[in-house]
Design a protein around this motif. Structure first.
Motif, PDB file in Angstrom:
ATOM      1  N   ARG A 292       0.833  -1.211   0.000  1.00 38.87           N
ATOM      2  CA  ARG A 292       0.000   0.000   0.000  1.00 38.87           C
ATOM      3  C   ARG A 292       0.862   1.253   0.000  1.00 38.87           C
ATOM      4  O   ARG A 292       0.529   2.242  -0.664  1.00 38.87           O
ATOM      5  CB  ARG A 292      -0.942  -0.009   1.202  1.00 38.87           C
TER       6      ARG A 292
ATOM      7  N   GLU B 232      -6.756  -2.754   1.753  1.00 34.36           N
ATOM      8  CA  GLU B 232      -7.235  -2.358   3.084  1.00 34.36           C
ATOM      9  C   GLU B 232      -8.242  -3.380   3.626  1.00 34.36           C
ATOM     10  O   GLU B 232      -8.181  -3.769   4.788  1.00 34.36           O
ATOM     11  CB  GLU B 232      -7.864  -0.968   3.043  1.00 34.36           C
TER      12      GLU B 232
ATOM     13  N   ASP C 127      -5.642  -0.459  -3.718  1.00 35.59           N
ATOM     14  CA  ASP C 127      -5.485   0.011  -2.341  1.00 35.59           C
ATOM     15  C   ASP C 127      -6.732  -0.285  -1.515  1.00 35.59           C
ATOM     16  O   ASP C 127      -6.631  -0.710  -0.359  1.00 35.59           O
ATOM     17  CB  ASP C 127      -5.158   1.502  -2.309  1.00 35.59           C
TER      18      ASP C 127
END
Length: 181
Positions: free
Chosen positions: A45, A58, A54
């Protein structure tokens, strides 16, 4: 609250839900390696993946905290605060793999890890994930583990491989094919 407790100074650690085991216990190795995978996802990331990548990373990082909690908690632990892995977690990985694969060229050769920086970090995460898979398999042979932990980590390594390819594609970086001598 202090970050250090000194309770592990003798070489033991507490499991979630109670009990203490040596820090080299297979259960600790398994969830520790999942933590290592998660840290590599943080590196990926930080390397600037695509916006979509991204967001997926997450979500995967949050799922890995659930997996770590699952592995750190024996099935017979007296707690209801553990996040066990679910069929939905596995389905999310599979659906995301399918979505990424729709945007990728078909794979006809083995490829060398590397390419864009985020993709290279994802390939390292995939290799560490495979180690976690071996440890979780060994743990499952010696102790009962939740039914979705092993399928999740098996699918995760496929997801990481596909995401690395996806990130290379989004970055416009071609894959290096493995060449037989």
């Amino acid at each position: 609250m202090k970050i250090y407790t000194k309770t592990g100074d003798s070489g033991e650690t507490s499991l979630f839900g109670g009990g203490r085991v040596p820090k080299h216990h297979l259960r600790v190795e398994a969830y520790g390696t999942i933590d290592e995978v998660n840290s590599h996802l943080g590196l990926a990331r930080a390397a600037g993946p695509s916006q979509q990548g991204d967001l997926w990373l997450e979500k995967a990082q949050n799922q890995l905290f659930h997996l770590g909690s699952d592995l750190a908690t024996p099935l017979d632990a007296k707690t209801d605060r553990v996040a066990r892995m679910t069929e939905q977690d596995i389905a999310w990985l599979e659906n995301t793999i399918d979505r990424m694969s729709d945007e990728l060229a078909p794979l006809h050769n083995f490829i060398l890890p590397g390419g864009a920086q985020a993709a290279a970090h994802l390939q390292v995460a995939r290799a560490v994930c495979r180690r976690a898979e071996r440890l979780i398999t060994a743990l499952g042979n010696s102790e009962e583990i939740s039914e979705h932990a092993m399928p999740y980590v098996n699918r995760l390594s496929d997801w990481l491989f596909t995401l690395a390819r996806y990130e290379n594609t989004k970055a416009g970086v071609s894959e290096s094919k493995w060449r037989l001598r």
